[in-house]
Design an enzyme around this catalytic site. Sequence first.
Site, PDB file in Angstrom:
ATOM      1  N   ASN A   9       0.879  -1.175   0.000  1.00 35.66           N
ATOM      2  CA  ASN A   9       0.000   0.000   0.000  1.00 35.66           C
ATOM      3  C   ASN A   9       0.912   1.220   0.000  1.00 35.66           C
ATOM      4  O   ASN A   9       1.462   1.591   1.034  1.00 35.66           O
ATOM      5  CB  ASN A   9      -0.885  -0.047   1.255  1.00 35.66           C
ATOM      6  CG  ASN A   9      -1.683   1.229   1.432  1.00 35.66           C
ATOM      7  OD1 ASN A   9      -1.783   2.054   0.511  1.00 35.66           O
ATOM      8  ND2 ASN A   9      -2.263   1.409   2.613  1.00 35.66           N
ATOM      9  N   LYS A  11       0.204   4.245  -0.377  1.00 39.43           N
ATOM     10  CA  LYS A  11      -0.433   5.456   0.175  1.00 39.43           C
ATOM     11  C   LYS A  11      -0.167   6.649  -0.756  1.00 39.43           C
ATOM     12  O   LYS A  11      -0.112   6.471  -1.959  1.00 39.43           O
ATOM     13  CB  LYS A  11       0.044   5.693   1.612  1.00 39.43           C
ATOM     14  CG  LYS A  11      -0.095   4.424   2.471  1.00 39.43           C
ATOM     15  CD  LYS A  11       0.057   4.666   3.929  1.00 39.43           C
ATOM     16  CE  LYS A  11      -0.111   3.349   4.675  1.00 39.43           C
ATOM     17  NZ  LYS A  11      -0.132   3.496   6.110  1.00 39.43           N
ATOM     18  N   HIS A  94      -9.496   1.402   4.549  1.00 42.96           N
ATOM     19  CA  HIS A  94      -8.252   1.585   5.294  1.00 42.96           C
ATOM     20  C   HIS A  94      -8.511   2.558   6.448  1.00 42.96           C
ATOM     21  O   HIS A  94      -9.298   3.490   6.313  1.00 42.96           O
ATOM     22  CB  HIS A  94      -7.156   2.130   4.366  1.00 42.96           C
ATOM     23  CG  HIS A  94      -5.815   2.116   5.025  1.00 42.96           C
ATOM     24  ND1 HIS A  94      -5.428   3.092   5.896  1.00 42.96           N
ATOM     25  CD2 HIS A  94      -4.805   1.207   4.980  1.00 42.96           C
ATOM     26  CE1 HIS A  94      -4.213   2.795   6.355  1.00 42.96           C
ATOM     27  NE2 HIS A  94      -3.811   1.654   5.816  1.00 42.96           N
ATOM     28  N   GLU A  96      -6.920   4.948   7.543  1.00 38.72           N
ATOM     29  CA  GLU A  96      -6.684   6.370   7.215  1.00 38.72           C
ATOM     30  C   GLU A  96      -7.886   6.952   6.474  1.00 38.72           C
ATOM     31  O   GLU A  96      -8.217   8.131   6.636  1.00 38.72           O
ATOM     32  CB  GLU A  96      -5.384   6.504   6.399  1.00 38.72           C
ATOM     33  CG  GLU A  96      -4.166   6.293   7.293  1.00 38.72           C
ATOM     34  CD  GLU A  96      -2.948   5.704   6.606  1.00 38.72           C
ATOM     35  OE1 GLU A  96      -2.885   5.704   5.360  1.00 38.72           O
ATOM     36  OE2 GLU A  96      -2.054   5.215   7.325  1.00 38.72           O
ATOM     37  N   GLU A 166      -5.574  -4.714  10.457  1.00 40.01           N
ATOM     38  CA  GLU A 166      -4.552  -3.698  10.693  1.00 40.01           C
ATOM     39  C   GLU A 166      -4.851  -2.943  11.988  1.00 40.01           C
ATOM     40  O   GLU A 166      -5.656  -1.996  11.985  1.00 40.01           O
ATOM     41  CB  GLU A 166      -4.521  -2.701   9.533  1.00 40.01           C
ATOM     42  CG  GLU A 166      -4.174  -3.323   8.197  1.00 40.01           C
ATOM     43  CD  GLU A 166      -3.531  -2.306   7.255  1.00 40.01           C
ATOM     44  OE1 GLU A 166      -2.433  -2.585   6.780  1.00 40.01           O
ATOM     45  OE2 GLU A 166      -4.122  -1.233   7.043  1.00 40.01           O
ATOM     46  N   GLY A 172       2.361   2.415  10.696  1.00 41.40           N
ATOM     47  CA  GLY A 172       3.325   3.502  10.542  1.00 41.40           C
ATOM     48  C   GLY A 172       4.021   3.891  11.833  1.00 41.40           C
ATOM     49  O   GLY A 172       4.688   4.924  11.904  1.00 41.40           O
ATOM     50  N   SER A 212       3.242  -1.966  10.351  1.00 38.62           N
ATOM     51  CA  SER A 212       4.689  -2.028  10.595  1.00 38.62           C
ATOM     52  C   SER A 212       5.291  -3.400  10.297  1.00 38.62           C
ATOM     53  O   SER A 212       6.222  -3.839  10.965  1.00 38.62           O
ATOM     54  CB  SER A 212       5.024  -1.587  12.022  1.00 38.62           C
ATOM     55  OG  SER A 212       4.641  -0.223  12.211  1.00 38.62           O
ATOM     56  N   GLY A 234       4.953   1.369   4.723  1.00 38.53           N
ATOM     57  CA  GLY A 234       6.306   1.930   4.617  1.00 38.53           C
ATOM     58  C   GLY A 234       7.309   1.007   3.932  1.00 38.53           C
ATOM     59  O   GLY A 234       8.067   1.444   3.048  1.00 38.53           O
TER      60      GLY A 234
HETATM   61  P1  PGA Z   1       2.739   0.398   7.591  1.00 38.51           P
HETATM   62  O1  PGA Z   1       1.306   0.612   6.930  1.00 38.51           O
HETATM   63  O2  PGA Z   1       3.292  -0.899   7.054  1.00 38.51           O
HETATM   64  O3  PGA Z   1       3.545   1.591   7.166  1.00 38.51           O
HETATM   65  O4  PGA Z   1       2.546   0.330   9.069  1.00 38.51           O
HETATM   66  C1  PGA Z   1       0.424  -0.466   6.714  1.00 38.51           C
HETATM   67  C2  PGA Z   1      -0.871   0.045   6.127  1.00 38.51           C
HETATM   68  O5  PGA Z   1      -1.324   1.118   6.537  1.00 38.51           O
HETATM   69  O6  PGA Z   1      -1.462  -0.585   5.238  1.00 38.51           O
END
Ligand code: PGA
Length: 250
Positions: A9, A11, A94, A96, A166, A172, A212, A234
């Site tokens: 992803n 983003k 998601h 976010e 998640e 993140g 993460s 990330g």
């Molecule tokens: P992250 O994000 O691996 O940076 O923690 C995962 C996601 O939001 O899908």
Amino acid sequence: MRKPIIAGNWKMNKTPREAAELVRALIPLVDDADCEVVVCPPFTALQAVRELIEGTNIKWGAQNVHWAQNGAFTGEISVEMLLELGVAYAIVGHSERRQYFGDTDQSVNARAKAAFAGGITPIICVGETLEQRERGETDQIVFQQAVSALDGFTAGDVTHVVIAYEPIWAIGTGRTATSEQANDTIAVIRRAIASAYGEPAAQSVRIQYGGSMNANNAKELMAMPHIDGGLIGGASLKADAFAQIVHSAQ
Ligand code: PGA
């Protein structure tokens, strides 16, 4: 056997030119992958990514999709638009999107249904906040989010969707759920599917962990019986790191 699925992803990262650089580097690193490999660039980079990965073992997905066919929905993207770009997957719900853009269980359900009806596999995200986990509400939250997101699906449909667990506190932050926490909560989601759609659907649906996940912790997470891959933020922005995660799924 459920085939693991590792999805990146990206983003709001990577211009079309940067996206092309990343997939060019990624293609040879994952061409022997034993799992499904998906990248989800921003809408603006989908075409550039498609041109490079068509005919390889990498699939491409979108990060969101709208439920209406077309119309006055400024800033949104329809299933038909994505299909014309050969998109196979769409992330929906998601955290976010839920937190910053007002997505609710109802709109997540509408997006997932529209995607699925059009032939795009939704990757439906669920997960609890830190406060909810500390109050002991995790199981109830993910159970309810999973059931709401799949409202109106048949048991047969459910076997084809992908769910991503998640925990919001792990996204993140560098703070990963332990493999036991992730596995236990994914088992709860499987029970939610079993109660609504029956055991065969619960055993077939693929449920990823996200939050993460990186080259160091991916192997341990994916060794857990309920975890069928990862949704990677990330660590999907660097070809080497993402490829290492892909190889951890084998
Ligand atoms: P992250 O994000 O691996 O940076 O923690 C995962 C996601 O939001 O899908």
